[in-house]
Motif scaffolding. Structure first.
Motif, short mmCIF file in Angstrom:
data_model
loop_
_atom_site.label_atom_id
_atom_site.label_comp_id
_atom_site.label_asym_id
_atom_site.label_seq_id
_atom_site.Cartn_x
_atom_site.Cartn_y
_atom_site.Cartn_z
N ILE A 1 0.85 -1.20 0.00
CA ILE A 1 0.00 0.00 0.00
C ILE A 1 0.88 1.24 0.00
N TRP A 2 0.59 2.13 -0.94
CA TRP A 2 1.24 3.43 -0.99
C TRP A 2 0.21 4.51 -0.68
N GLU A 3 0.59 5.48 0.12
CA GLU A 3 -0.31 6.58 0.45
C GLU A 3 0.41 7.89 0.19
N GLY A 4 -0.23 8.76 -0.59
CA GLY A 4 0.36 10.05 -0.92
C GLY A 4 -0.56 11.20 -0.58
N LEU A 5 -0.25 12.36 -1.15
CA LEU A 5 -1.05 13.55 -0.89
C LEU A 5 -2.34 13.57 -1.71
N TRP A 6 -2.33 12.92 -2.87
CA TRP A 6 -3.46 13.02 -3.78
C TRP A 6 -4.18 11.69 -4.00
N MET A 7 -3.52 10.58 -3.73
CA MET A 7 -4.12 9.28 -3.99
C MET A 7 -3.41 8.22 -3.16
N ASN A 8 -4.04 7.05 -3.10
CA ASN A 8 -3.39 5.88 -2.53
C ASN A 8 -3.40 4.77 -3.57
N CYS A 9 -2.37 3.96 -3.55
CA CYS A 9 -2.21 2.90 -4.54
C CYS A 9 -1.98 1.57 -3.86
N VAL A 10 -2.45 0.52 -4.49
CA VAL A 10 -2.24 -0.85 -4.05
C VAL A 10 -1.47 -1.57 -5.14
N VAL A 11 -0.28 -2.04 -4.80
CA VAL A 11 0.58 -2.73 -5.76
C VAL A 11 0.55 -4.21 -5.43
N GLN A 12 0.10 -5.01 -6.39
CA GLN A 12 0.05 -6.46 -6.20
C GLN A 12 1.43 -7.07 -6.42
N SER A 13 1.60 -8.29 -5.90
CA SER A 13 2.87 -8.99 -6.07
C SER A 13 3.12 -9.35 -7.53
N THR A 14 2.06 -9.37 -8.34
CA THR A 14 2.21 -9.65 -9.77
C THR A 14 2.68 -8.45 -10.57
N GLY A 15 2.73 -7.28 -9.93
CA GLY A 15 3.15 -6.07 -10.61
C GLY A 15 2.03 -5.15 -11.00
N GLN A 16 0.80 -5.59 -10.84
CA GLN A 16 -0.34 -4.74 -11.15
C GLN A 16 -0.53 -3.69 -10.06
N GLN B 1 -3.16 -0.48 -8.72
CA GLN B 1 -4.44 0.22 -8.79
C GLN B 1 -4.37 1.45 -7.87
N CYS B 2 -4.68 2.60 -8.42
CA CYS B 2 -4.63 3.85 -7.67
C CYS B 2 -6.02 4.48 -7.62
N LYS B 3 -6.28 5.13 -6.53
CA LYS B 3 -7.58 5.78 -6.33
C LYS B 3 -7.37 7.16 -5.73
N VAL B 4 -7.90 8.17 -6.38
CA VAL B 4 -7.80 9.54 -5.89
C VAL B 4 -8.74 9.71 -4.70
N TYR B 5 -8.30 10.49 -3.72
CA TYR B 5 -9.12 10.72 -2.53
C TYR B 5 -10.44 11.39 -2.94
N ASP B 6 -11.52 10.91 -2.35
CA ASP B 6 -12.85 11.40 -2.72
C ASP B 6 -13.13 12.79 -2.15
N SER B 7 -12.88 12.95 -0.86
CA SER B 7 -13.23 14.21 -0.18
C SER B 7 -11.97 14.88 0.35
N ILE B 8 -11.88 16.19 0.11
CA ILE B 8 -10.74 16.95 0.64
C ILE B 8 -10.90 17.22 2.12
N LEU B 9 -12.10 17.54 2.54
CA LEU B 9 -12.34 17.89 3.94
C LEU B 9 -12.22 16.68 4.86
N ALA B 10 -12.37 15.47 4.32
CA ALA B 10 -12.26 14.27 5.14
C ALA B 10 -10.82 13.81 5.32
N LEU B 11 -9.88 14.47 4.68
CA LEU B 11 -8.48 14.07 4.77
C LEU B 11 -7.88 14.46 6.11
#
Length: 216
Positions: A46-61, A63-73
């Motif tokens: 799991i990677w967590e950044g300022l704009w999104m978090n990403c899940v890196v599988q052991s296979t190399g795939q 998936q990143c998802k941008v944060y939905d709400s700014i106020l909930a951060l």
């Protein structure tokens, strides 16, 4: 000539630091999964950044998802966003100001005003380094605190990501480049601030000899 070369070097370091801040701002690797205890062998990271978090599988795939709400951060993420974006804009301003007042350009006539403009550009670079240092240290403090907190579950523990190290390197470049620009400009202004005194020409007397008062 030496001060001009050092000034260009400081400008180059400032530009590299500015680019590093932009890179660190966009990378999602501010916090990464900690591989300890039961998490030594896992199928995803799991990677967590300022704009999104990403899940890196052991296979190399990945998936990143941008944060939905700014106020909930969390507050550190909101502050990190604001300060890194501000530093990116200030870095552009510092670049333009320094180029306008640099010795290698002719935008402004050489003089005290030109030196002060360059000093202002270097000071903005130093300010950028100080501002970007705040979210970096804030994130690092939270990661270290939670890592050694026994009440935090192992799956929630994080480690410092590559973006933090890139940000610290960019901070060092901004601070060093800004100080170099300011020092070169101050030394140049001190060298040109000494008044030049000219002695009056010695005039010969009527008999062809020089007056004795010229030798006093």
């Amino acid at each position: 000539m030496t001060s001009a070369a050092l000034e260009i070097l400081g400008l180059g370091l400032g530009i590299l630091g500015w680019v590093g801040v932009i890179l660190a701002c966009g990378l999602p690797m501010w916090q990464v999964s900690a591989f300890i205890e039961a998490n030594i062998v896992v199928a995803q990271t799991i990677w967590e950044g300022l704009w999104m978090n990403c899940v890196v599988q052991s296979t190399g795939q990945m998936q990143c998802k941008v944060y939905d709400s700014i106020l909930a951060l969390p507050p550190e993420v909101q502050a990190g966003r604001a300060l890194t974006v501000l530093v990116a804009l200030l870095g552009l301003v510092a670049l333009m100001v320094t180029v306008v007042g640099a010795q290698c350009t002719n935008c402004i006539r050489p003089g005290k005003v030109k030196s002060r403009i360059v000093i202002a550009g270097g000071a903005i670079y130093i300010l950028c380094g100080v501002l970007v240092l705040v979210p970096l240290c804030w994130f690092a403090n939270i990661v270290i605190r939670d890592f050694y907190d026994p009440t935090v579950p192992t799956s929630k523990k994080r480690e410092m990501g590559a973006a933090l190290y890139i940000g610290w390197a960019a901070t060092a470049l901004l601070l060093f480049g800004g100080c170099l620009i300011c020092c070169c400009s101050c030394s140049q202004r001190d060298e040109t601030s000494f008044p030049v005194k000219y002695s009056a020409p010695r005039r010969p007397t009527s008999n062809g000899e020089y007056d004795k008062k010229n030798y006093v």
